[in-house]
Design a protein around this motif. Structure first.
Motif, PDB file in Angstrom:
ATOM      1  N   TRP A  49       0.782  -1.048   0.060  1.00 37.19           N
ATOM      2  CA  TRP A  49       0.007   0.100  -0.100  1.00 37.19           C
ATOM      3  C   TRP A  49       0.944   1.236  -0.048  1.00 37.19           C
ATOM      4  CZ3 TRP A  49       0.344   3.459   3.804  1.00 37.19           C
ATOM      5  CH2 TRP A  49       0.849   3.212   4.861  1.00 37.19           C
ATOM      6  N   ALA A  50       1.973   1.218   0.777  1.00 33.61           N
ATOM      7  CA  ALA A  50       2.887   2.382   0.641  1.00 33.61           C
ATOM      8  C   ALA A  50       3.373   3.033  -0.643  1.00 33.61           C
ATOM      9  CB  ALA A  50       3.890   2.153   1.665  1.00 33.61           C
ATOM     10  N   TRP A  51       3.567   1.789  -1.326  1.00 33.54           N
ATOM     11  CA  TRP A  51       4.311   2.088  -2.822  1.00 33.54           C
ATOM     12  C   TRP A  51       3.078   2.371  -3.694  1.00 33.54           C
ATOM     13  CZ3 TRP A  51       8.771   2.824  -4.791  1.00 33.54           C
ATOM     14  CH2 TRP A  51       9.733   2.214  -4.352  1.00 33.54           C
ATOM     15  N   LYS A  52       1.836   1.817  -3.278  1.00 33.53           N
ATOM     16  CA  LYS A  52       0.674   2.254  -4.344  1.00 33.53           C
ATOM     17  C   LYS A  52       0.370   3.960  -4.108  1.00 33.53           C
ATOM     18  CE  LYS A  52      -1.513  -1.978  -4.755  1.00 33.53           C
ATOM     19  NZ  LYS A  52      -2.715  -3.039  -3.928  1.00 33.53           N
ATOM     20  N   TRP A  53       0.290   4.329  -2.792  1.00 34.41           N
ATOM     21  CA  TRP A  53       0.088   5.608  -2.545  1.00 34.41           C
ATOM     22  C   TRP A  53       1.305   6.388  -2.894  1.00 34.41           C
ATOM     23  CZ3 TRP A  53      -4.282   7.628  -1.837  1.00 34.41           C
ATOM     24  CH2 TRP A  53      -5.523   6.825  -1.207  1.00 34.41           C
ATOM     25  N   SER A  54       2.382   6.051  -2.882  1.00 29.60           N
ATOM     26  CA  SER A  54       3.517   6.983  -3.327  1.00 29.60           C
ATOM     27  C   SER A  54       3.426   7.102  -4.697  1.00 29.60           C
ATOM     28  CB  SER A  54       4.916   6.311  -3.045  1.00 29.60           C
ATOM     29  OG  SER A  54       5.300   5.843  -1.744  1.00 29.60           O
ATOM     30  N   LEU A  55       3.165   6.063  -5.362  1.00 26.31           N
ATOM     31  CA  LEU A  55       2.734   6.139  -6.982  1.00 26.31           C
ATOM     32  C   LEU A  55       1.697   6.998  -7.364  1.00 26.31           C
ATOM     33  CD1 LEU A  55       3.801   4.992  -9.694  1.00 26.31           C
ATOM     34  CD2 LEU A  55       1.937   3.295  -9.564  1.00 26.31           C
ATOM     35  N   VAL A  56       0.578   6.976  -6.552  1.00 27.34           N
ATOM     36  CA  VAL A  56      -0.620   7.951  -6.720  1.00 27.34           C
ATOM     37  C   VAL A  56      -0.043   9.128  -6.447  1.00 27.34           C
ATOM     38  CG1 VAL A  56      -2.865   8.478  -5.754  1.00 27.34           C
ATOM     39  CG2 VAL A  56      -2.279   5.969  -6.294  1.00 27.34           C
ATOM     40  N   PHE A  57       0.527   9.654  -5.396  1.00 24.70           N
ATOM     41  CA  PHE A  57       1.124  10.899  -4.828  1.00 24.70           C
ATOM     42  C   PHE A  57       2.036  11.546  -5.945  1.00 24.70           C
ATOM     43  CE2 PHE A  57       4.210  13.706  -3.042  1.00 24.70           C
ATOM     44  CZ  PHE A  57       3.435  14.740  -2.512  1.00 24.70           C
ATOM     45  N   THR A  58       2.793  10.548  -6.685  1.00 26.25           N
ATOM     46  CA  THR A  58       3.879  10.952  -7.642  1.00 26.25           C
ATOM     47  C   THR A  58       3.080  11.484  -8.852  1.00 26.25           C
ATOM     48  OG1 THR A  58       5.497   9.605  -6.589  1.00 26.25           O
ATOM     49  CG2 THR A  58       5.896  10.569  -8.770  1.00 26.25           C
TER      50      THR A  58
END
Lengths: 198, 231
Positions: free
Chosen positions: B95-104
């Motif tokens: 989930w951390a990577w997913k949110w980072s990707l969304v934020f980016t």
């Protein structure tokens, strides 16, 4: 890293796509018997079977990037081999008919007649009987239309499910069943005629 | 359940898809009717013959021959790139990577949109500035040269609407080296002007090289020059 012979098809396909031809060798080893048998049963000719099975592997390798990895690799490979072999049979049939029309070959289709050798006689009656039956069924298969023959071979000799047959032949499930059933019906009629000497 | 005919029952039986009840029904029919029993037997024999076909083995060296053909056709760099692009990839993320990707992605989209907006604004500003410069250039004086061929002349002056037809030493043409060609360069604002040459302070001459001329109402023709903007 070379993948082992027990790795699943999906992993081997991915490794091949990354340039590891050793993984593709594992796939060839795994399916060479199945593909050769399929091509042989469809063509009833060892040379054609070898050529078509080889060609199927080469085409699969060349088009691996187009392969939908959600599908079964085996079914995809079977589809390629079936199509190649059927096309080759049609091509040869067309050439044979053309020669026949030109009057160069007026005689009827040469039906292979099994002549048992001395060695075969020594193998025993039962084995010879089995061989005769195999020759008989191969001969009868050649007398039914190609679309029924392919469906029957895939179903009863390759033992594929109707779903797999439908996918390989790009037809509906119900049509796959119809073709298999009609093929069996025709074969049965021919078998009865042959055995009753009519 | 739809009542199946004998053939359907036979095929289900051959495909091993018949239910126990259907198998029993088939057996009953065959026991009652010998012709049906013979038909069933002939179907079974046909399938049995088909299944009895022994498998064949590919010739030895089959795999090597396939691999040789494959290795003879090395995949080119273009095809490799195409394969990389078209082959599906499995991506596993927590989930951390997913949110980072969304934020980016959101950040990139916002930055991109803002940058594009500012770029358009800057372009508009530049266009406005250019328009202003062009408007300014419209009335900028343009160097305009006049020539007169007078081998016998001792002096040549230029007079016209640009200097209210005044005879002035500032508008005297020069002939470097005492040659026959006289010339003068004036800075004139864009527009149409009438002019004439005054030779030896007494003779008004229309410019033979002028693009046009017009009667002046006093028996002469005034030469006409049109000064264009430089852009």
């Amino acid at each position: 890293m070379a993948l082992m012979a027990d790795s699943n098809d999906s992993l081997l396909v991915k490794a091949t796509l990354k340039g590891d031809t050793g993984s593709f060798r594992v796939l060839v080893e795994r399916y060479k018997n199945a593909l050769f048998n399929l091509a042989y049963r469809l063509s009833q000719n060892r040379d054609v079977a070898e050529d078509m099975a080889q060609e199927a592997f080469v085409r699969a390798y060349e088009n691996l990037h187009k392969f939908d990895q959600k599908r079964s690799f085996f079914t995809w490979l079977y589809t390629i081999c079936t199509n190649l072999t059927i096309n080759e049979i049609k091509k040869r049939e067309h050439c044979r008919q053309a020669r026949s029309w030109e009057g160069q070959n007026e005689r009827h289709e040469a039906i292979p007649i099994h002549r048992p050798s001395v060695r075969e006689l020594a193998e025993g009656e039962e084995r010879i009987e089995k061989k005769k039956e195999r020759v008989l069924i191969d001969r009868l298969l050649r007398r039914i239309p190609e679309e029924y023959r392919t469906a029957v071979i895939l179903r009863y000799q390759e033992e594929l499910s109707y779903l797999e047959i439908a996918e390989i032949l790009s037809i509906s499930l119900s049509l796959a069943k119809v073709r298999v059933h009609r093929g069996i019906e025709k074969l049965r009629t021919l078998l009865l005629e042959t055995e009753n000497g009519t | 359940m739809k009542k199946k005919d004998f053939k359907e029952l036979i095929f289900d039986f051959l495909d091993e898809e018949a239910s126990p009840e259907e198998r029993r029904l088939l057996e009953e029919k065959c026991q009652e009717n010998k012709a049906l029993a013979d038909e069933k037997a002939s179907f079974e024999r046909t399938v049995s013959l088909l299944k009895g076909s022994a498998p064949v083995q590919p010739p030895t060296g089959f795999t090597d021959r396939v691999m040789l053909r494959i290795e003879e056709k090395p995949i080119g760099i273009g095809k490799k790139i195409l394969q990389w692009i078209t082959s599906p990839m499995d991506i596993h993320m927590n989930w951390a990577w997913k949110w980072s990707l969304v934020f980016t992605l959101v950040l990139l989209i916002t930055a991109g949109t803002t940058w594009q907006y500012l770029r358009i604004q800057r372009t508009h500003l530049q266009v406005d500035q250019l328009k202003q410069q062009l408007a300014g250039l419209k009335n900028q004086p343009v160097p305009t040269r006049f020539f007169f061929y007078g081998p016998m002349a001792e002096s040549v002056h230029l007079a016209g609407s640009f200097n209210d037809w005044e005879i002035d030493e500032r508008f005297r043409l020069v002939n470097p080296g005492g040659g026959a060609v006289w010339s003068i360069t004036l800075m004139l604002k864009p527009g149409e002007y009438e002019y004439m040459f005054l030779v030896d302070q007494k003779k008004w001459v229309t410019d033979p090289g002028a693009v046009a001329s017009r009667f002046d109402g006093f028996g002469h023709r005034n030469s006409i020059v049109e000064v264009l903007r430089e852009i």
